[in-house]
Design a protein around this motif. Structure first.
Motif, PDB file in Angstrom:
ATOM      1  N   ALA A   1      54.034  81.058 108.208  1.00 31.46           N
ATOM      2  CA  ALA A   1      53.682  79.708 107.770  1.00 31.46           C
ATOM      3  C   ALA A   1      53.521  79.715 106.259  1.00 31.46           C
ATOM      4  CB  ALA A   1      52.387  79.258 108.435  1.00 31.46           C
ATOM      5  N   THR A   2      53.834  78.599 105.652  1.00 26.87           N
ATOM      6  CA  THR A   2      53.621  78.439 104.216  1.00 26.87           C
ATOM      7  C   THR A   2      53.345  76.974 103.922  1.00 26.87           C
ATOM      8  OG1 THR A   2      54.492  79.032 102.048  1.00 26.87           O
ATOM      9  CG2 THR A   2      56.043  78.041 103.577  1.00 26.87           C
ATOM     10  N   VAL A   3      52.651  76.734 102.833  1.00 26.01           N
ATOM     11  CA  VAL A   3      52.415  75.371 102.365  1.00 26.01           C
ATOM     12  C   VAL A   3      53.394  75.119 101.229  1.00 26.01           C
ATOM     13  CG1 VAL A   3      50.760  73.790 101.314  1.00 26.01           C
ATOM     14  CG2 VAL A   3      49.993  75.425 103.052  1.00 26.01           C
ATOM     15  N   ILE A   4      54.137  74.025 101.331  1.00 27.20           N
ATOM     16  CA  ILE A   4      55.151  73.672 100.339  1.00 27.20           C
ATOM     17  C   ILE A   4      54.449  73.129  99.092  1.00 27.20           C
ATOM     18  CG2 ILE A   4      57.200  72.271  99.861  1.00 27.20           C
ATOM     19  CD1 ILE A   4      57.585  74.334 102.121  1.00 27.20           C
ATOM     20  N   GLY A   5      54.819  73.675  97.916  1.00 29.39           N
ATOM     21  CA  GLY A   5      54.151  73.320  96.674  1.00 29.39           C
ATOM     22  C   GLY A   5      54.776  72.187  95.892  1.00 29.39           C
ATOM     23  N   SER A   6      56.037  71.845  96.182  1.00 27.94           N
ATOM     24  CA  SER A   6      56.674  70.760  95.432  1.00 27.94           C
ATOM     25  C   SER A   6      57.830  70.195  96.243  1.00 27.94           C
ATOM     26  CB  SER A   6      57.170  71.260  94.069  1.00 27.94           C
ATOM     27  OG  SER A   6      58.153  72.262  94.249  1.00 27.94           O
ATOM     28  N   GLY A   7      58.357  69.081  95.785  1.00 23.75           N
ATOM     29  CA  GLY A   7      59.497  68.458  96.456  1.00 23.75           C
ATOM     30  C   GLY A   7      59.058  67.479  97.527  1.00 23.75           C
ATOM     31  N   PRO A   8      60.004  67.016  98.337  1.00 21.79           N
ATOM     32  CA  PRO A   8      59.692  65.983  99.328  1.00 21.79           C
ATOM     33  C   PRO A   8      58.705  66.440 100.413  1.00 21.79           C
ATOM     34  CG  PRO A   8      62.017  66.610  99.435  1.00 21.79           C
ATOM     35  CD  PRO A   8      61.411  67.343  98.287  1.00 21.79           C
ATOM     36  N   LEU A   9      58.574  67.743 100.622  1.00 20.44           N
ATOM     37  CA  LEU A   9      57.627  68.236 101.629  1.00 20.44           C
ATOM     38  C   LEU A   9      56.327  68.750 100.994  1.00 20.44           C
ATOM     39  CD1 LEU A   9      60.032  70.187 104.019  1.00 20.44           C
ATOM     40  CD2 LEU A   9      59.090  67.885 104.302  1.00 20.44           C
ATOM     41  N   GLU A  10      56.082  68.423  99.738  1.00 15.85           N
ATOM     42  CA  GLU A  10      54.905  68.907  99.040  1.00 15.85           C
ATOM     43  C   GLU A  10      53.629  68.606  99.841  1.00 15.85           C
ATOM     44  OE1 GLU A  10      52.574  68.502  94.772  1.00 15.85           O
ATOM     45  OE2 GLU A  10      54.459  67.450  95.068  1.00 15.85           O
ATOM     46  N   GLY A  11      52.778  69.653  99.933  1.00 18.53           N
ATOM     47  CA  GLY A  11      51.499  69.504 100.617  1.00 18.53           C
ATOM     48  C   GLY A  11      51.571  69.657 102.121  1.00 18.53           C
ATOM     49  N   ARG A  12      52.752  69.917 102.658  1.00 18.16           N
ATOM     50  CA  ARG A  12      52.896  70.089 104.107  1.00 18.16           C
ATOM     51  C   ARG A  12      52.993  71.581 104.426  1.00 18.16           C
ATOM     52  NH1 ARG A  12      56.804  65.339 106.318  1.00 18.16           N
ATOM     53  NH2 ARG A  12      55.747  63.664 105.216  1.00 18.16           N
ATOM     54  N   MET A  13      52.431  71.951 105.565  1.00 19.96           N
ATOM     55  CA  MET A  13      52.536  73.318 106.016  1.00 19.96           C
ATOM     56  C   MET A  13      53.711  73.422 106.978  1.00 19.96           C
ATOM     57  SD  MET A  13      49.614  75.789 107.566  1.00 19.96           S
ATOM     58  CE  MET A  13      49.942  76.129 109.267  1.00 19.96           C
ATOM     59  N   VAL A  14      54.556  74.411 106.748  1.00 14.39           N
ATOM     60  CA  VAL A  14      55.720  74.647 107.588  1.00 14.39           C
ATOM     61  C   VAL A  14      55.492  75.926 108.357  1.00 14.39           C
ATOM     62  CG1 VAL A  14      58.210  75.060 107.620  1.00 14.39           C
ATOM     63  CG2 VAL A  14      57.221  73.461 105.956  1.00 14.39           C
ATOM     64  N   VAL A  15      55.618  75.871 109.683  1.00 16.81           N
ATOM     65  CA  VAL A  15      55.457  77.029 110.556  1.00 16.81           C
ATOM     66  C   VAL A  15      56.815  77.345 111.152  1.00 16.81           C
ATOM     67  CG1 VAL A  15      54.289  77.964 112.587  1.00 16.81           C
ATOM     68  CG2 VAL A  15      53.074  76.378 111.070  1.00 16.81           C
TER      69      VAL A  15
END
Length: 180
Positions: free
Chosen positions: A165-179
């Motif tokens: 899992a990671t938290v997106i730091g920039s771009g259209p998914l900024e602030g979302r966690m991706v698993v």
């Protein structure tokens, strides 16, 4: 000398710090040093009660503190203690979290989220469970983390093990966690 199992042995500097634990001398390359000028290995001297050897754990950096969560030893005994390395002083502490805690596990994911950690999934051989839960460890008060199980909307989290899992730091998914 022969291995020093269970101690954080190496520090790699590559635009940040990567800590490797449970390293034995037999695993070290013959010439510990620079690799093409981009990677420098050195022994990390620490103090305090070091975490026991384990596998299937996570190491998550929140600010200047590296939190080691869960995992299991070679006998599949699950470790519930939280260990924290203050990277400014290189001091280990075992911290006691308040709140209802998740079951100890291995193979979970953890990602820094603001001043805390979001932990998802994992498994335990006790009852042969694969977890479908997510937890938050609030680390805003150093030395006094607090567990909570946040209510989640949207698509339910599916049980999984050995994922990332990671938290997106920039771009259209900024602030979302991706698993994944």
């Amino acid at each position: 000398s022969k291995g020093r199992r269970g101690t954080p042995e190496l520090l790699a500097r590559m635009s940040g710090q990567v800590f490797i634990e449970d390293v034995t001398d037999e695993m070290l390359p013959g010439d510990v040093g620079e690799a093409e000028g981009e990677l420098e290995w050195s022994v990390l001297k620490t103090s305090g009660p070091q975490p026991p050897p384990r596998g299937g754990h996570t190491a998550t950096l929140v600010g200047s503190r590296l939190y080691i969560l869960f995992g299991a030893d070679r006998n599949q005994t699950y470790i519930s203690a939280i260990h924290c390395l203050d990277t400014e002083t290189n001091t280990w502490i075992e911290v006691r979290a308040t709140g209802e805690a998740p079951e100890p596990r291995s193979g979970h994911s953890a990602a820094a989220w603001g001043e805390g950690i979001v932990l998802c999934g994992g498994m335990t051989f006790v009852g042969e469970k694969i977890f479908d839960d997510c937890w938050h460890l609030d680390c805003s008060e150093p030395g006094e983390p607090k567990w909570s199980e946040p209510a989640a909307g949207g698509v339910p989290f599916k049980a999984r093990n050995s994922h990332s899992a990671t938290v997106i730091g920039s771009g259209p998914l900024e602030g979302r966690m991706v698993v994944v």
